[in-house]
Write an enzyme that holds these catalytic residues in place. Sequence first.
Site, PDB file in Angstrom:
ATOM      1  N   GLY A   1      13.935  23.433 -25.885  1.00  0.00           N
ATOM      2  CA  GLY A   1      14.712  22.215 -25.724  1.00  0.00           C
ATOM      3  C   GLY A   1      16.007  22.492 -24.998  1.00  0.00           C
ATOM      4  O   GLY A   1      16.128  23.465 -24.256  1.00  0.00           O
ATOM      5  N   CYS A   2      16.997  21.639 -25.209  1.00  0.00           N
ATOM      6  CA  CYS A   2      18.291  21.794 -24.550  1.00  0.00           C
ATOM      7  C   CYS A   2      18.857  23.188 -24.809  1.00  0.00           C
ATOM      8  O   CYS A   2      18.956  23.626 -25.953  1.00  0.00           O
ATOM      9  CB  CYS A   2      19.259  20.734 -25.069  1.00  0.00           C
ATOM     10  SG  CYS A   2      20.946  20.951 -24.473  1.00  0.00           S
TER      11      CYS A   2
END
Length: 255
Positions: free
Chosen positions: A75-76
């Site tokens: 993810g981020c």
Amino acid sequence: MSIFNSSSSSFAGRMTRAALLLGAFAVAVSLFWQAPAYSEKSAAVAAVPAPKLDEPAQSGGGAQSGTETAVFAGGCFWGVQGVYQRVKGVSRAISGYAGGSASTAYYELVGSGRTGHAEAVEITYDPKQVSYGQLLQIYFSVVADPTQKDRQGPDRGTQYRSAIFPKNDLQRRIAESYIAQLTEAGSFARPIVTTTETLPGFFPAEAYHQDFLIHNPTQAYIAINDIPKVEALKREFPDRYRDQPVLTSVAVLAH
């Protein structure tokens, strides 16, 4: 490219989602204040066990420096970097891009989801203090939800996929064995979709992304999505947690 060029649609979209999430978060807290803050592990049905296969104790893949590197995408990269910066034995954690070519390893392009890159973090660690398998256990326990395909939390797209990029055959065997182990044990309520992928190269992200969690702990997106992961690291791995995070050197950012 200016490090202040953060006006891309992907970056702006993340900020907009963060503002909306903050409002929803405030309502949720007022209604369900007794619920645990950390929700990313909702897919796990029990504590994630340590890997049965790991690198030899006190190995030193980097013969001269005594360090090794690992590359994970979950993810981020703000949150992934923020977690590993507080793991004992980690000397550097750099946000960047993995899975694509150098020519497209820029935030505005990666945000399109068409470059093949994933937002990733390159972790430099001392195998005498923390093993590759232990880094993976932290990854599956508090960093990413391995059952979410091409997304993590509010972020959608292949650039936010859950992926491991082994640097050598041993890392690949450990990662694949661990995924099989967790699948056989039924550690998660849904199938694990985390992939192990070839690493064409790792390309550091722009300077404004580095140490983002450390410099912006109260920013809405960070407070909602990433600070709980750091808190979970401290709670679930107290022997591996350190209060003082390791910061990124700007000298390694050019590509």
